[in-house]
Design a protein around this motif. Structure first.
Motif, PDB file in Angstrom:
ATOM      1  N   LEU A 109       0.828  -1.206   0.000  1.00 31.89           N
ATOM      2  CA  LEU A 109       0.000   0.000   0.000  1.00 31.89           C
ATOM      3  C   LEU A 109       0.864   1.259   0.000  1.00 31.89           C
ATOM      4  N   GLN A 110       1.989   1.192   0.695  1.00 28.58           N
ATOM      5  CA  GLN A 110       2.855   2.362   0.816  1.00 28.58           C
ATOM      6  C   GLN A 110       3.914   2.443  -0.290  1.00 28.58           C
ATOM      7  N   ASP A 111       3.906   1.461  -1.192  1.00 29.44           N
ATOM      8  CA  ASP A 111       4.865   1.459  -2.293  1.00 29.44           C
ATOM      9  C   ASP A 111       4.293   2.238  -3.481  1.00 29.44           C
ATOM     10  N   GLU A 112       4.969   3.286  -3.884  1.00 24.08           N
ATOM     11  CA  GLU A 112       4.442   4.173  -4.919  1.00 24.08           C
ATOM     12  C   GLU A 112       4.216   3.451  -6.241  1.00 24.08           C
ATOM     13  N   ALA A 113       5.157   2.614  -6.647  1.00 31.09           N
ATOM     14  CA  ALA A 113       5.025   1.917  -7.925  1.00 31.09           C
ATOM     15  C   ALA A 113       3.812   0.985  -7.920  1.00 31.09           C
ATOM     16  N   THR A 114       3.575   0.329  -6.792  1.00 37.05           N
ATOM     17  CA  THR A 114       2.424  -0.575  -6.689  1.00 37.05           C
ATOM     18  C   THR A 114       1.116   0.196  -6.740  1.00 37.05           C
ATOM     19  N   GLU A 116       0.595   3.094  -8.081  1.00 36.54           N
ATOM     20  CA  GLU A 116       0.427   3.653  -9.424  1.00 36.54           C
ATOM     21  C   GLU A 116      -0.024   2.583 -10.415  1.00 36.54           C
ATOM     22  N   PHE A 117       0.538   1.387 -10.294  1.00 34.94           N
ATOM     23  CA  PHE A 117       0.116   0.298 -11.186  1.00 34.94           C
ATOM     24  C   PHE A 117      -1.362  -0.013 -10.983  1.00 34.94           C
ATOM     25  N   VAL A 118      -1.771  -0.152  -9.734  1.00 33.44           N
ATOM     26  CA  VAL A 118      -3.169  -0.477  -9.437  1.00 33.44           C
ATOM     27  C   VAL A 118      -4.092   0.643  -9.906  1.00 33.44           C
ATOM     28  N   ALA A 119      -3.701   1.890  -9.661  1.00 29.71           N
ATOM     29  CA  ALA A 119      -4.529   3.021 -10.093  1.00 29.71           C
ATOM     30  C   ALA A 119      -4.647   3.078 -11.606  1.00 29.71           C
ATOM     31  N   ARG A 120      -3.530   2.892 -12.280  1.00 30.39           N
ATOM     32  CA  ARG A 120      -3.510   2.974 -13.751  1.00 30.39           C
ATOM     33  C   ARG A 120      -4.352   1.864 -14.379  1.00 30.39           C
ATOM     34  N   GLY A 142      -7.045   5.068  -4.827  1.00 24.30           N
ATOM     35  CA  GLY A 142      -8.125   5.977  -5.194  1.00 24.30           C
ATOM     36  C   GLY A 142      -9.260   5.332  -5.951  1.00 24.30           C
ATOM     37  N   LEU A 143      -9.408   4.018  -5.828  1.00 20.64           N
ATOM     38  CA  LEU A 143     -10.377   3.297  -6.648  1.00 20.64           C
ATOM     39  C   LEU A 143     -11.678   2.935  -5.929  1.00 20.64           C
TER      40      LEU A 143
END
Length: 253
Positions: A109-114, A116-120, A142-143
């Motif tokens: 949850l606190q990993d930015e790349a993860t 961003e991948f989930v959001a994208r 944010g989903l």
């Protein structure tokens, strides 16, 4: 030899025959692209239950996706080799799935790349889904804002920090968000999703192949059903995690 592939093919054939007998066209088969997120420390059963059911679809592609190609070790010590990394997954998935866990989930949850991948991927996926505390990752990405959703009972109320409406239910469907409760709920979640992607008859065939007819030896699967002392013990045990999860949620909501 009755392999998994042969058994699944038999399910498909039966489903198609059933549709033909009813003079209705069989739904399209095997066109879905499914990505199941994996990360260090996730709960193994959160993944394996849904994965088993979704394999019954014989989708075009079902990937176990991780941040890197390094083997991922689950909470039970099972090692999984990813089939893809974040950059390999094109947008427009049919299913984006996120499993849960405890400290591993909070790290993801606190990993930015993860995130961003989930959001994208969630922005364009046909279905955005999770089981257990995987919904916390969806929330951090944010989903879940404005959606009804569920999670493991330890973390369910924390979903409100992300603008979601927590629901005490085994599986919750709100538009294209499909979330499952804790761990074993992944089996119900998986069958629900198969039914959404195909139809009830197809899902029933997948259920029968899995011989999914649960009769638990104890009736203590929720805080409401478990004896008071059992529930109290588990709440105490998970209190530190719940506090960490709440702190993380408030940082990324």
């Amino acid at each position: 030899m009755m392999t998994r592939r042969v058994l699944t093919a038999a399910v498909l054939a039966a489903a198609a025959a059933g549709a033909s007998a009813q003079a209705t066209p069989a739904p399209a088969r095997g066109k879905e692209r499914i990505a199941l997120l994996i990360y260090p420390g996730f709960t193994a059963l959160d993944l394996f239950g849904p994965h088993n059911m979704l394999c019954g679809l014989m989708p075009e592609k079902i990937d176990l996706v991780a941040k890197t190609s390094d083997p991922v070790i689950t909470d039970t010590g099972v090692t999984i080799v990813p089939s893809a990394t974040f950059g390999d997954i094109a947008p427009g998935l049919d299913v984006l799935f996120v499993p849960g866990g405890t400290k591993g989930t909070l790290a993801a949850l606190q990993d930015e790349a993860t995130r961003e991948f989930v959001a994208r991927q969630g922005a364009s996926a046909r279905y955005v889904t999770s089981v257990c505390t995987g919904s916390l990752i969806l929330g951090a990405a944010g989903l879940l804002r404005g959606y009804r959703a569920t999670s493991h009972w330890v973390a369910r109320d924390i979903l409100s920090e992300f603008g979601a409406q927590p629901v005490d239910s085994r599986v919750v469907i709100d538009r294209n968000r499909v979330t499952g409760a804790g761990v074993s709920a992944g089996l119900d979640f998986g069958l629900t999703l198969v039914g959404l992607l195909r139809d009830a008859g197809y899902a029933q065939r997948v259920q029968l192949v899995a011989e999914y007819d649960p009769h638990p030896p104890f009736d203590a699967g929720t805080p409401a059903k478990a004896p008071a002392d059992v529930t109290a013990d588990m709440r105490t045990m998970f209190a530190p995690f719940a506090a960490e999860a709440l702190k993380a949620a408030r940082a990324y909501k």
